[in-house]
Design an enzyme around this catalytic site. Structure first.
Site, PDB file in Angstrom:
ATOM      1  N   LYS A 175       0.865  -1.186   0.000  1.00 44.78           N
ATOM      2  CA  LYS A 175       0.000   0.000   0.000  1.00 44.78           C
ATOM      3  C   LYS A 175       0.898   1.231   0.000  1.00 44.78           C
ATOM      4  O   LYS A 175       1.728   1.391   0.899  1.00 44.78           O
ATOM      5  CB  LYS A 175      -0.916   0.050   1.208  1.00 44.78           C
TER       6      LYS A 175
HETATM    7  C1  5RP Z   1      -3.120   4.897   8.770  1.00 43.81           C
HETATM    8  C2  5RP Z   1      -3.076   3.950   7.640  1.00 43.81           C
HETATM    9  C3  5RP Z   1      -4.276   3.882   6.788  1.00 43.81           C
HETATM   10  O1  5RP Z   1      -4.641   2.513   6.648  1.00 43.81           O
HETATM   11  C4  5RP Z   1      -3.950   4.395   5.395  1.00 43.81           C
HETATM   12  O2  5RP Z   1      -3.354   5.655   5.473  1.00 43.81           O
HETATM   13  C5  5RP Z   1      -5.228   4.450   4.552  1.00 43.81           C
HETATM   14  O3  5RP Z   1      -6.066   5.378   5.111  1.00 43.81           O
HETATM   15  P1  5RP Z   1      -6.298   6.811   4.405  1.00 43.81           P
HETATM   16  O4  5RP Z   1      -7.020   6.544   3.110  1.00 43.81           O
HETATM   17  O5  5RP Z   1      -7.162   7.561   5.419  1.00 43.81           O
HETATM   18  O6  5RP Z   1      -4.958   7.416   4.217  1.00 43.81           O
HETATM   19  O7  5RP Z   1      -2.126   3.232   7.378  1.00 43.81           O
HETATM   20  O8  5RP Z   1      -1.899   4.892   9.414  1.00 43.81           O
END
Ligand code: 5RP
Length: 265
Positions: free
Chosen positions: A173
Site C-alpha cells: 500500500k
Molecule cells: C493509517 C493507515 C491507513 O490505513 C492508510 O493511510 C489508509 O487510510 P487513508 O485513506 O485515510 O490514508 O495506514 O496509518
C-alpha cells in the site's frame, strides 16, 4: 504459494476484477479517536456491506465488528507510537501471528518507514512477518509510510514499494503520485493506494481512477470515505471506479445521486 495463501489473497483482491476496495479504519492505533472514527462500530457498520476488505486493529475488530461478518479482515499488526511523538517510525509488531490466526484474518499489515531513523527495524519487522506469514499462509500488506521529510514522488514511493516487495510483501500500500505507473511497473506485487487526508469527493474519485488506470490493484481508503459527507455514497462511488471502470464524472454523479436520495429518504 500454498493453497491457503492463494485463498486468502483472493479474499482480499477479488479474482473477478483483480482489484479491491479496502476500507481502512486502523488510524486509531496512533491517532486515537480521529474524526470520523470516534465510534468505530457506528462508522464501520453501514460501510461494511460495500467493502471488499476491512483493515483495522485487533481491538476495534474484537469490540466493533460482528464476528458473523463475511468481509475479509486485514489486521494492522504494527504500532507502538502515537501522534504525540515527532518520529512515528519507531514501530514494532503488536500482534502475534497466532492471535491474528485466532481472529481468522485474511491478511496482516504493518508499516515500513524507508529513510526514517528506524528504517532498519521496520524493514526487519516486515521480513520477520513475511517469514511467519509464509509459514501460516497469511499474506502481508506492507504500508509505505511517508515521513514528513520525504517527498511523495515516484522516486521515493517506487523505492519504498520495491524494497517492500523485495523483502517479500504480498501486497504493497502506497500513495498515488505523478508517474505512478513507474511505481507499479517496478513493484512485482499488487499495489493499492491509500487515500490520504480528506479531499473533495471529486478529487478522491479522480485519485482512485488515475491510480487503477495506471496499474493499481485498487484502494485501501479510509478518511476519504469515512470523513465524507456521505460515506456510503462515497464507498459505492469508489467501487464503481475500481470494479466497473467508471470515470470520475460518472462516479461523482453516482455519489451526488445517492447523497440526494439519502437526504430525501
Ligand atoms: C493509517 C493507515 C491507513 O490505513 C492508510 O493511510 C489508509 O487510510 P487513508 O485513506 O485515510 O490514508 O495506514 O496509518
Amino acid at each position: 504459494m500454498d493453497w491457503g495463501m492463494k485463498n486468502r489473497i483472493s479474499r482480499i483482491i477479488k479474482p473477478s476484477t483483480g482489484r479491491t476496495v479496502m476500507l481502512a479504519v486502523d488510524h486509531g492505533y496512533f491517532l486515537g479517536p480521529t474524526t470520523g472514527l470516534e465510534e468505530p462500530r457506528k462508522t464501520i457498520e453501514p460501510l461494511l456491506p460495500h467493502a471488499d476488505t476491512l483493515m483495522l486493529t485487533r481491538g476495534v475488530l474484537r469490540k466493533c465488528v460482528d464476528p458473523q461478518t463475511d468481509v475479509p479482515i486485514v489486521l494492522r499488526v504494527s504500532g507502538g507510537t502515537s501522534v504525540l511523538r515527532d518520529d512515528l517510525s519507531n514501530e514494532g509488531l503488536t500482534v502475534s501471528m497466532n492471535d491474528a490466526l485466532r481472529l481468522n484474518v485474511a491478511g496482516v499489515a504493518l508499516s515500513i518507514f524507508v529513510g526514517a531513523v528506524n528504517e532498519r527495524e521496520t524493514l526487519l519487522n516486515l521480513a520477520g512477518l513475511v517469514n511467519e506469514g509464509e509459514e501460516h499462509g497469511v499474506p502481508v500488506l506492507a504500508v509505505t509510510a511517508v515521513g514528513k521529510e520525504m517527498a511523495r514522488d515516484a522516486r521515493y514511493l517506487g523505492l519504498a514499494s520495491r524494497i517492500a516487495a523485495e523483502l517479500g510483501a504480498h501486497v504493497v500500500k502506497t500513495y498515488y503520485c505523478e508517474d505512478f505507473e513507474k511505481v507499479v511497473r517496478a513493484c512485482p506485487v499488487p499495489v493499492v493506494i491509500a487515500g490520504g487526508k480528506k479531499i473533495p469527493e471529486k478529487d478522491a474519485l479522480e485519485l482512485s481512477y488515475n491510480a487503477v488506470k495506471r496499474g493499481a490493484a485498487g484502494v485501501d481508503m479510509g478518511r476519504n470515505i469515512f470523513q465524507s459527507e456521505n460515506p456510503v455514497a462515497m464507498i459505492k462511488a469508489v467501487r464503481e471506479v475500481v470494479h466497473n471502470n467508471a470515470t470520475p464524472s460518472q462516479a461523482l454523479d453516482l455519489f451526488k445521486t445517492l447523497s440526494t436520495q439519502k437526504k430525501t429518504a
